[in-house]
Design a protein around this motif. Structure first.
Motif, PDB file in Angstrom:
ATOM      1  N   PHE A 176       0.844  -1.192   0.000  1.00  0.00           N
ATOM      2  CA  PHE A 176       0.000   0.000   0.000  1.00  0.00           C
ATOM      3  C   PHE A 176       0.881   1.244   0.000  1.00  0.00           C
ATOM      4  CE2 PHE A 176      -3.767  -2.174   2.395  1.00  0.00           C
ATOM      5  CZ  PHE A 176      -3.982  -2.975   1.290  1.00  0.00           C
ATOM      6  N   ALA A 177       0.484   2.223  -0.796  1.00  0.00           N
ATOM      7  CA  ALA A 177       1.228   3.484  -0.847  1.00  0.00           C
ATOM      8  C   ALA A 177       0.710   4.476   0.193  1.00  0.00           C
ATOM      9  CB  ALA A 177       1.138   4.100  -2.244  1.00  0.00           C
ATOM     10  N   ASP A 178      -0.356   4.121   0.880  1.00  0.00           N
ATOM     11  CA  ASP A 178      -0.930   4.953   1.937  1.00  0.00           C
ATOM     12  C   ASP A 178      -1.759   4.026   2.829  1.00  0.00           C
ATOM     13  OD1 ASP A 178      -1.779   7.093   3.469  1.00  0.00           O
ATOM     14  OD2 ASP A 178      -2.382   8.323   1.743  1.00  0.00           O
ATOM     15  N   GLU A 179      -2.069   4.471   4.030  1.00  0.00           N
ATOM     16  CA  GLU A 179      -2.858   3.644   4.941  1.00  0.00           C
ATOM     17  C   GLU A 179      -4.251   3.433   4.371  1.00  0.00           C
ATOM     18  OE1 GLU A 179      -4.194   3.692   9.661  1.00  0.00           O
ATOM     19  OE2 GLU A 179      -2.733   5.134   8.907  1.00  0.00           O
ATOM     20  N   ARG A 180      -4.735   2.199   4.412  1.00  0.00           N
ATOM     21  CA  ARG A 180      -6.029   1.904   3.811  1.00  0.00           C
ATOM     22  C   ARG A 180      -7.155   2.558   4.621  1.00  0.00           C
ATOM     23  NH1 ARG A 180      -7.917  -4.351   5.298  1.00  0.00           N
ATOM     24  NH2 ARG A 180      -8.600  -3.791   7.382  1.00  0.00           N
ATOM     25  N   LEU A 181      -8.258   2.818   3.934  1.00  0.00           N
ATOM     26  CA  LEU A 181      -9.456   3.366   4.577  1.00  0.00           C
ATOM     27  C   LEU A 181     -10.542   2.300   4.552  1.00  0.00           C
ATOM     28  CD1 LEU A 181     -11.111   5.837   5.685  1.00  0.00           C
ATOM     29  CD2 LEU A 181     -11.772   6.248   3.297  1.00  0.00           C
ATOM     30  N   ARG A 182     -11.247   2.163   5.667  1.00  0.00           N
ATOM     31  CA  ARG A 182     -12.383   1.236   5.738  1.00  0.00           C
ATOM     32  C   ARG A 182     -13.625   1.990   6.178  1.00  0.00           C
ATOM     33  NH1 ARG A 182     -15.528  -1.741   9.198  1.00  0.00           N
ATOM     34  NH2 ARG A 182     -15.988  -3.918   8.617  1.00  0.00           N
ATOM     35  N   ILE A 183     -14.710   1.809   5.431  1.00  0.00           N
ATOM     36  CA  ILE A 183     -16.004   2.407   5.763  1.00  0.00           C
ATOM     37  C   ILE A 183     -17.017   1.268   5.859  1.00  0.00           C
ATOM     38  CG2 ILE A 183     -17.844   3.951   4.979  1.00  0.00           C
ATOM     39  CD1 ILE A 183     -15.758   5.582   3.489  1.00  0.00           C
ATOM     40  N   PRO A 184     -17.857   1.233   6.901  1.00  0.00           N
ATOM     41  CA  PRO A 184     -18.833   0.143   7.014  1.00  0.00           C
ATOM     42  C   PRO A 184     -19.724   0.051   5.774  1.00  0.00           C
ATOM     43  CG  PRO A 184     -18.735   1.383   9.064  1.00  0.00           C
ATOM     44  CD  PRO A 184     -17.918   2.162   8.065  1.00  0.00           C
TER      45      PRO A 184
ATOM     46  N   HIS B  71     -11.481  10.376  -0.536  1.00  0.00           N
ATOM     47  CA  HIS B  71     -10.578  10.466   0.617  1.00  0.00           C
ATOM     48  C   HIS B  71      -9.121  10.522   0.162  1.00  0.00           C
ATOM     49  CE1 HIS B  71      -8.894   9.583   4.623  1.00  0.00           C
ATOM     50  NE2 HIS B  71      -8.111   8.713   3.999  1.00  0.00           N
ATOM     51  N   PHE B  72      -8.802   9.757  -0.871  1.00  0.00           N
ATOM     52  CA  PHE B  72      -7.419   9.724  -1.369  1.00  0.00           C
ATOM     53  C   PHE B  72      -7.207  10.676  -2.548  1.00  0.00           C
ATOM     54  CE2 PHE B  72      -8.015   5.570   0.670  1.00  0.00           C
ATOM     55  CZ  PHE B  72      -6.870   5.484   1.446  1.00  0.00           C
ATOM     56  N   SER B  73      -8.237  11.476  -2.875  1.00  0.00           N
ATOM     57  CA  SER B  73      -8.186  12.350  -4.056  1.00  0.00           C
ATOM     58  C   SER B  73      -7.761  11.565  -5.296  1.00  0.00           C
ATOM     59  CB  SER B  73      -7.225  13.527  -3.816  1.00  0.00           C
ATOM     60  OG  SER B  73      -7.638  14.301  -2.728  1.00  0.00           O
ATOM     61  N   TRP B  74      -8.269  10.348  -5.414  1.00  0.00           N
ATOM     62  CA  TRP B  74      -7.897   9.498  -6.536  1.00  0.00           C
ATOM     63  C   TRP B  74      -8.804   9.824  -7.721  1.00  0.00           C
ATOM     64  CZ3 TRP B  74      -3.843   6.343  -7.286  1.00  0.00           C
ATOM     65  CH2 TRP B  74      -3.864   5.546  -8.439  1.00  0.00           C
ATOM     66  N   ASP B  75      -8.205  10.228  -8.848  1.00  0.00           N
ATOM     67  CA  ASP B  75      -9.033  10.671  -9.974  1.00  0.00           C
ATOM     68  C   ASP B  75      -8.927   9.768 -11.200  1.00  0.00           C
ATOM     69  OD1 ASP B  75      -6.474  11.242 -10.745  1.00  0.00           O
ATOM     70  OD2 ASP B  75      -6.796  13.367 -11.145  1.00  0.00           O
ATOM     71  N   GLY B  76      -8.201   8.645 -11.077  1.00  0.00           N
ATOM     72  CA  GLY B  76      -8.009   7.778 -12.245  1.00  0.00           C
ATOM     73  C   GLY B  76      -8.813   6.494 -12.156  1.00  0.00           C
ATOM     74  N   ARG B  77      -8.490   5.590 -13.067  1.00  0.00           N
ATOM     75  CA  ARG B  77      -9.119   4.276 -13.119  1.00  0.00           C
ATOM     76  C   ARG B  77      -8.808   3.510 -11.829  1.00  0.00           C
ATOM     77  NH1 ARG B  77     -10.210   0.077 -17.307  1.00  0.00           N
ATOM     78  NH2 ARG B  77      -9.101  -1.833 -16.782  1.00  0.00           N
ATOM     79  N   PHE B  78      -9.747   2.699 -11.388  1.00  0.00           N
ATOM     80  CA  PHE B  78      -9.529   1.916 -10.167  1.00  0.00           C
ATOM     81  C   PHE B  78     -10.108   0.520 -10.335  1.00  0.00           C
ATOM     82  CE2 PHE B  78     -13.703   3.745  -9.688  1.00  0.00           C
ATOM     83  CZ  PHE B  78     -14.456   2.826  -8.971  1.00  0.00           C
ATOM     84  N   GLY B  79      -9.609  -0.408  -9.517  1.00  0.00           N
ATOM     85  CA  GLY B  79     -10.144  -1.761  -9.498  1.00  0.00           C
ATOM     86  C   GLY B  79     -11.035  -1.943  -8.286  1.00  0.00           C
TER      87      GLY B  79
END
Length: 251
Positions: free
Chosen positions: A32-40, A60-68
């Motif tokens: 992981f490049a950052d601490e993971r986030l968990r939401i119920p 939360h991670f300001s991720w703006d690209g493709r994701f799996g």
């Protein structure tokens, strides 16, 4: 928050019955490049409600690209085909379209066991294995991933093999051990029956067993007597995130 999407990283989200977890991942190491986030996980876990939480994780991670993204069902080219342990309203939903419209990002949605299986072959208990590897997750049901020569064979629903007149997971999943009050050795006898049938059909070179109960493998794995080498998974709860990120990043 600073933008976390930059060249070289992938992003994975793992949708489970109790939690939705996500993190940016280094595809070359699986870390992981950052601490993971968990939401119920919302209840009811309708498509719109789940997609909203997926969007929160990305934001939360300001991720703006493709994701799996993993999903606990058969997922055929992005379309959810089953709903054994999720809301029935998911059946027939094109999850790729849903997540893109709700989050504004492109998604690659895959079966959760498939993602975990690929991660175990790349970075875990089956690291760089070039043969036929079955990754089997024991939990509420039995998830299965078949990886052949490093390539994933998607949606191998081997937990639903009929054995002795029963759906296999109804007898051999971890939930069946708890329901029937089995001790570890009694449960291992059922697993031996299950894995013997699987190996007779597929002749795998290695079986990797995941799911929460893999942490207690020393209690039951020595009592599973089959021909194929069988080992506990190494990545545990991170495998789904890692595998989803790898698949979306084209690795």
């Amino acid at each position: 928050m600073a933008k976390k999407h930059h060249k070289g990283l992938g992003f994975g989200i793992d949708i489970g019955g109790s939690g939705i977890k996500g993190a940016p991942v280094e595809p070359d190491t699986g870390r992981f490049a950052d601490e993971r986030l968990r939401i119920p996980t919302p209840h009811p876990a309708t498509p719109d409600a789940v997609a909203d939480v997926v969007g929160q994780v990305l934001d939360h991670f300001s991720w703006d690209g493709r994701f799996g993204c993993t999903f606990p069902a058969v997922v055929q080219h992005g379309v959810v085909r089953t709903a054994a342990n999720v809301d029935d309203r998911w059946i027939g939903v094109d999850a790729h379209d849903l997540f893109r419209s709700k989050t504004g990002r492109k998604a690659l949605v895959v079966n959760d066991a498939d993602a975990a299986g690929l991660a175990e072959v790349r970075f875990g208990a089956a690291h760089d294995h070039s043969g036929v590897v079955l990754v089997s997750t024991l939990g509420t049901g039995i998830g299965s991933a078949l990886v052949v020569g490093g390539a994933l064979w998607p949606n191998a629903e081997l937990g639903h093999l009929e054995i002795d007149g029963y759906d296999a997971e109804s007898r051999a999943a971890d939930s069946a051990r708890e329901r029937d009050g089995l001790d570890w050795e009694e449960w291992a006898q059922r697993l031996t029956r299950y894995y013997s049938r699987v190996e007779a059909l597929l002749w795998p070179d290695l079986i990797v067993v995941g799911g929460g109960v893999s942490k207690k493998a020393a209690k039951w794995l020595p009592h599973v007597h089959i021909r194929t080498p069988i080992v506990p998974a190494a990545l545990l709860n991170d495998a789904g995130i890692i595998g989803a990120a790898l698949l979306a990043a084209g690795h």
